[in-house]
Design a protein around this motif. Structure first.
Motif, PDB file in Angstrom:
ATOM      1  N   GLY A  11      22.281 -13.508  83.995  1.00 38.44           N
ATOM      2  CA  GLY A  11      21.920 -14.569  84.942  1.00 38.44           C
ATOM      3  C   GLY A  11      22.196 -14.080  86.345  1.00 38.44           C
ATOM      4  O   GLY A  11      23.364 -13.886  86.713  1.00 38.44           O
ATOM      5  N   LEU A  12      21.145 -13.861  87.129  1.00 39.20           N
ATOM      6  CA  LEU A  12      21.313 -13.216  88.436  1.00 39.20           C
ATOM      7  C   LEU A  12      20.906 -14.132  89.589  1.00 39.20           C
ATOM      8  O   LEU A  12      20.324 -13.707  90.571  1.00 39.20           O
ATOM      9  N   GLY A  13      21.266 -15.412  89.451  1.00 35.16           N
ATOM     10  CA  GLY A  13      21.038 -16.359  90.535  1.00 35.16           C
ATOM     11  C   GLY A  13      22.144 -16.279  91.572  1.00 35.16           C
ATOM     12  O   GLY A  13      22.738 -15.216  91.780  1.00 35.16           O
ATOM     13  N   SER A  17      24.473 -13.100  91.182  1.00 39.06           N
ATOM     14  CA  SER A  17      24.253 -12.077  92.208  1.00 39.06           C
ATOM     15  C   SER A  17      25.468 -11.935  93.109  1.00 39.06           C
ATOM     16  O   SER A  17      25.760 -10.836  93.603  1.00 39.06           O
ATOM     17  N   SER A  18      26.207 -13.030  93.313  1.00 35.60           N
ATOM     18  CA  SER A  18      27.444 -12.946  94.101  1.00 35.60           C
ATOM     19  C   SER A  18      28.512 -12.168  93.346  1.00 35.60           C
ATOM     20  O   SER A  18      29.263 -11.387  93.949  1.00 35.60           O
ATOM     21  N   VAL A  19      28.608 -12.378  92.024  1.00 41.00           N
ATOM     22  CA  VAL A  19      29.527 -11.580  91.211  1.00 41.00           C
ATOM     23  C   VAL A  19      29.191 -10.100  91.363  1.00 41.00           C
ATOM     24  O   VAL A  19      30.071  -9.261  91.600  1.00 41.00           O
ATOM     25  N   ALA A  20      27.908  -9.765  91.232  1.00 37.59           N
ATOM     26  CA  ALA A  20      27.492  -8.371  91.342  1.00 37.59           C
ATOM     27  C   ALA A  20      27.832  -7.796  92.712  1.00 37.59           C
ATOM     28  O   ALA A  20      28.379  -6.684  92.819  1.00 37.59           O
ATOM     29  N   GLY A 125      30.419 -22.110  95.576  1.00 37.78           N
ATOM     30  CA  GLY A 125      28.968 -22.163  95.505  1.00 37.78           C
ATOM     31  C   GLY A 125      28.390 -22.708  96.799  1.00 37.78           C
ATOM     32  O   GLY A 125      29.123 -23.096  97.722  1.00 37.78           O
ATOM     33  N   THR A 126      27.088 -22.709  96.876  1.00 34.29           N
ATOM     34  CA  THR A 126      26.383 -23.307  98.004  1.00 34.29           C
ATOM     35  C   THR A 126      25.202 -24.091  97.433  1.00 34.29           C
ATOM     36  O   THR A 126      24.948 -24.066  96.223  1.00 34.29           O
ATOM     37  N   GLU A 127      24.444 -24.761  98.307  1.00 34.55           N
ATOM     38  CA  GLU A 127      23.273 -25.491  97.835  1.00 34.55           C
ATOM     39  C   GLU A 127      22.089 -24.574  97.587  1.00 34.55           C
ATOM     40  O   GLU A 127      21.065 -25.001  97.036  1.00 34.55           O
ATOM     41  N   GLY A 130      19.144 -18.578  93.608  1.00 31.48           N
ATOM     42  CA  GLY A 130      18.359 -17.356  93.539  1.00 31.48           C
ATOM     43  C   GLY A 130      19.152 -16.127  93.910  1.00 31.48           C
ATOM     44  O   GLY A 130      20.219 -16.208  94.543  1.00 31.48           O
ATOM     45  N   PRO A 131      18.685 -14.937  93.525  1.00 31.19           N
ATOM     46  CA  PRO A 131      19.428 -13.695  93.769  1.00 31.19           C
ATOM     47  C   PRO A 131      19.605 -13.365  95.237  1.00 31.19           C
ATOM     48  O   PRO A 131      20.584 -12.717  95.620  1.00 31.19           O
ATOM     49  N   GLU A 132      18.677 -13.809  96.080  1.00 31.53           N
ATOM     50  CA  GLU A 132      18.811 -13.534  97.521  1.00 31.53           C
ATOM     51  C   GLU A 132      19.924 -14.347  98.152  1.00 31.53           C
ATOM     52  O   GLU A 132      20.406 -13.993  99.242  1.00 31.53           O
ATOM     53  N   ALA A 133      20.343 -15.438  97.495  1.00 32.71           N
ATOM     54  CA  ALA A 133      21.318 -16.359  98.093  1.00 32.71           C
ATOM     55  C   ALA A 133      22.762 -15.899  97.921  1.00 32.71           C
ATOM     56  O   ALA A 133      23.654 -16.420  98.578  1.00 32.71           O
ATOM     57  N   GLY A 134      23.006 -14.937  97.040  1.00 32.88           N
ATOM     58  CA  GLY A 134      24.379 -14.524  96.777  1.00 32.88           C
ATOM     59  C   GLY A 134      24.997 -13.730  97.913  1.00 32.88           C
ATOM     60  O   GLY A 134      24.298 -13.132  98.736  1.00 32.88           O
TER      61      GLY A 134
END
Length: 302
Positions: A11-13, A17-20, A125-127, A130-134
């Motif tokens: 899951g790369l939302g 993506s923030s974890v990555a 988190g934020t509102e 998607g992967p670009e948001a991380g």
């Protein structure tokens, strides 16, 4: 020494993506693999180089992983875990990032018998989605709550705790059911109220949509920010934590009725006392570093 050498993110939302990104920054020696069910998200993850390898099948992402982090909506965790089960290597630890825990713990235990499971909830988190948001600092100075089973391996618990510490989080541990009651009032109910009040405003026939947007004051703007959160994720949260949410919603309804009576009968002292108590809670949140003490939450008005 790194807590893990090979980590798979499923899951790369926003959260995945923030974890990555946080792993890349804090533990660059870890080899990262990833997967997302959405082909477009996989392509974006490749373009952003979020992980070392983006697999087109979830099983391929976890073949040699020491830690698997499930960053999918809580309603999908059981099915995703079952799909991964045949490909999980011996000795792997599975964790997640879901914001409801009792149902997740049960789903993971049923899907992965014999696998070390340490459920987790990074309260961040934020509102956006998607992967670009991380971003790499999402978990810094935020709580990550671990909710392992009573018979969970303490070594596995500590390795997962150290993983989140390296990403900047502070660690707390509690029972899944207790977690769900705490988060029902601190997170889930506020989101439910935000979705409701923004929906109510949009449904009012005597106030056009343009007026709602044009004359939005700070309070309504903050509700719209919360109400912009991922609808799939929050649908699953409410359904998977329904008992605690309904309990807190009933308590809130009773308190709201008390406020309604106080306003109707002009009981100013009661309103003042309640607002004084809630103001003190806000000050405590700021003092504990959970929010910005600057006026208007630090918004720029330039």
């Amino acid at each position: 020494m790194l807590p893990f050498a090979r980590v798979a993110v499923i899951g790369l939302g926003l959260i995945g993506s923030s974890v990555a990104r946080a792993v890349r920054e804090a533990m660059p020696g870890i080899r990262l693999t990833g997967h997302d069910a959405d082909p477009q998200v996989r392509e974006t993850a490749r373009a952003l180089a979020l992980v070392d390898d983006v697999a087109d099948h979830p099983g391929a992402a976890v073949l040699d992983a020491e830690l698997v982090v499930l960053c999918v909506p809580v309603g999908a965790i059981g099915a995703v875990a079952a799909e991964l089960a045949p490909d999980l290597p011996e000795g792997v630890i599975v964790t997640d990032v879901g914001s409801s825990k009792a149902s997740v713990a049960q789903a993971l235990a049923e899907a992965l018998p014999g696998v070390a499971i340490v459920p987790a909830h990074p309260v961040a988190g934020t509102e956006r989605s998607g992967p670009e948001a991380g971003f790499a600092t999402l978990f810094r100075n935020r709580w990550c709550i671990l909710t392992p089973a009573e018979d969970a391996d303490p070594v596995a618990i500590e390795r997962v705790a150290e993983f989140w510490r390296r990403l900047g989080a502070d660690i707390e541990q509690m029972a899944p059911e207790h977690h769900d009651r705490v988060l029902a009032v601190t997170s889930h109910l506020p989101h439910l109220i935000a979705y409701t009040i923004v929906g109510t405003a949009s449904d009012l026939e005597e106030v056009t949509q343009s007026e709602v947007i044009k004359y939005s004051a700070g309070g309504f703007r903050d509700f719209t920010r919360i109400a912009a959160s991922d609808p799939t994720m929050w649908r699953d949260v409410f359904l998977n934590n329904r008992e605690a949410v309904l309990d807190m919603l009933q308590r809130f309804s009773e308190d709201l009725s008390a406020l309604q009576r106080a306003i109707r009968w002009g009981q100013g002292d009661e309103l003042f006392d309640r607002f004084t108590r809630t103001r003190a809670i806000r000050r405590s949140i700021v003092e504990q570093g959970q929010d910005d003490a600057r006026a208007d939450f630090g918004r720029s008005h330039e």
